[in-house]
Design a protein around this motif. Structure first.
Motif, short mmCIF file in Angstrom:
data_model
loop_
_atom_site.label_atom_id
_atom_site.label_comp_id
_atom_site.label_asym_id
_atom_site.label_seq_id
_atom_site.Cartn_x
_atom_site.Cartn_y
_atom_site.Cartn_z
N UNK A 1 0.89 -1.25 -0.04
CA UNK A 1 0.00 0.09 0.11
C UNK A 1 0.93 1.43 0.02
N UNK A 2 1.89 1.06 0.53
CA UNK A 2 2.87 2.25 1.03
C UNK A 2 3.54 2.64 -0.45
N UNK A 3 3.89 1.56 -1.32
CA UNK A 3 4.67 1.70 -2.49
C UNK A 3 3.89 2.25 -3.64
N UNK A 4 2.57 1.65 -3.71
CA UNK A 4 1.77 1.95 -4.57
C UNK A 4 1.33 3.67 -4.99
N UNK A 5 1.52 4.21 -5.97
CA UNK A 5 1.22 5.60 -6.16
C UNK A 5 -0.19 5.95 -6.53
N UNK A 6 -0.72 5.07 -7.10
CA UNK A 6 -2.19 5.19 -7.28
C UNK A 6 -3.12 3.65 -6.93
N UNK A 7 -3.99 3.57 -6.17
CA UNK A 7 -5.00 2.62 -5.77
C UNK A 7 -6.01 2.75 -6.43
N UNK A 8 -6.61 1.97 -7.31
CA UNK A 8 -8.06 1.98 -7.89
C UNK A 8 -8.81 1.17 -7.29
N UNK A 9 -10.03 1.61 -6.79
CA UNK A 9 -10.94 0.53 -6.00
C UNK A 9 -12.22 0.47 -6.65
N UNK A 10 -12.49 -0.79 -6.88
CA UNK A 10 -14.15 -0.98 -7.30
C UNK A 10 -15.01 -0.52 -6.63
N UNK A 11 -15.03 -0.45 -5.28
CA UNK A 11 -15.81 0.32 -4.45
C UNK A 11 -15.06 0.91 -3.21
N UNK A 12 -14.90 2.31 -3.35
CA UNK A 12 -13.99 3.05 -2.69
C UNK A 12 -14.13 2.93 -1.46
N UNK A 13 -15.27 3.07 -0.63
CA UNK A 13 -15.50 3.05 0.80
C UNK A 13 -15.24 1.59 1.27
N UNK A 14 -15.73 0.57 0.47
CA UNK A 14 -15.54 -0.78 0.93
C UNK A 14 -14.21 -1.11 1.08
N UNK A 15 -13.32 -0.59 -0.05
CA UNK A 15 -11.85 -1.02 0.12
C UNK A 15 -11.10 -0.35 0.99
N UNK A 16 -11.22 0.76 1.23
CA UNK A 16 -10.54 1.72 2.38
C UNK A 16 -10.97 1.47 3.84
#
Length: 340
Positions: free
Chosen positions: A247-262
């Motif tokens: 998570x720290x190394x990734x520069x962008x994280x695409x989430x299919x459902x933003x609230x559920x993923x985070x």
């Protein structure tokens, strides 16, 4: 739209869904659906109900521009006395905008597995650089198999290296991919060998296996600059797949459902507990498909798609399956008529 569907309701079996499903068509449909308006109103988070020995889950959606809206309903049962998993059933109920009727009941087992892979491939198509890719795979089960097949729809795969804990299963996976897709696939003999491949060669890393004991199986140091990660194995707070360092190394994280993923996946919860800031680099799948996140994606060195699944994926895929099944004469008309 297929006017033959007006005589609904229909039943579409799991076998029929498998017979008419087309991965490329599903990927394209999901790209269109996520490029359109996707809000909490038409694609809300799932509802979970926990009872004595049962779990009940509802994933609703009303995709913009789609003839169908509805929900996947999932029931899970457990052994008495706090025992383990007993069984699960899925049904996707589609309502028809054109007729205001229940359009179909679609067995959701096949669709659940394949819509996940189609969604990941839809995201990968926008995240990974054009051209052939070298693919590293963690996991050798159903999800890993369907994802590799889906990725082959959007990218030429020049080689695959797979690792999973059971030697027989990873060897079988390598044979199957080599024989069925014509892609050289080798089984890494150890976690260290897989990690070396990721660091030195892989353009894309697929994490498609929850770890034994819910301990992370992919780490930030495993990734070389320019890697695209697809993580689909951890979808609940208690589940783990990737380390917080990813998570720290990734520069962008695409989430299919933003609230559920985070907020509801073990990997992101662990990252938050470790003090890693990630919310400012998380974007929705809609943002990716609509082009709103294009600048962030282009600037990113390491990119990730993190998936928990959702009703929009079920409804879009089931709608395609329904119309193809009706056209092929494989959907079963039900002798019922719901009052309106």
């Amino acid at each position: 739209m297929n006017e033959q569907v007006d005589e609904a309701p229909y039943f579409v079996s799991n076998q029929t869904a498998e017979a008419v499903f087309d991965m490329g068509e599903a990927i394209a449909a999901l790209q269109r659906a996520y490029a359109g308006p996707v809000t909490k109103a038409n694609n809300p988070s799932r509802t979970n109900v926990h009872g004595e020995g049962v779990d009940f889950r509802v994933l609703p959606a009303a995709p913009a521009g789609s003839r169908y809206f509805g929900a996947k309903i999932m029931g899970v049962t457990f052994q008495p006395g706090g025992g383990g998993f007993k069984g699960a059933g899925y049904v996707i109920v589609l309502f028809d905008r054109d007729t205001s009727k229940v359009g179909a009941f679609v067995d959701g087992k096949f669709i659940t597995g394949y819509r996940t892979a189609a969604t990941s491939a839809a995201a990968l198509d926008r995240l990974a650089a054009p051209g052939p890719i070298r693919l590293g795979v963690l996991g050798s089960g159903f999800e890993a198999t369907t994802h590799v097949r889906a990725f082959a729809e959007v990218r030429e795969i020049s080689e695959i290296t797979v690792y999973s804990p059971t030697p027989e299963r990873r060897a079988a996976f390598a044979r199957t991919m080599t024989e069925s897709l014509g892609i050289p696939c080798v089984a890494a003999e150890s976690p260290e060998a897989a990690q070396a491949y990721f660091r030195e060669s892989a353009d894309v890393v697929l994490a498609a296996a929850r770890s034994r004991g819910e301990k992370p199986i992919l780490f930030g140091d495993d990734l070389r600059p320019g890697t695209t990660v697809v993580s689909i194995g951890s979808t609940a707070p208690h589940q783990r797949e990737i380390d917080a360092s990813v998570i720290e190394r990734c520069d962008v994280i695409v989430c299919d459902n933003l609230a559920e993923v985070t907020d509801e996946t073990g990997d992101l919860i662990a990252a938050a507990e470790a003090g890693i800031s990630f919310r400012d680099k998380c974007v929705s799948l809609h943002d990716l498909m609509s082009g709103e996140a294009q600048d962030a994606v282009e600037r990113a060195g390491i990119r990730m798609f993190k998936s928990v699944g959702g009703g929009l994926q079920d409804v879009v895929t089931a709608g395609i399956v329904l119309e193809k099944a009706v056209a092929a004469g494989l959907a079963v008309p039900l002798p019922v008529d719901f009052a309106r």
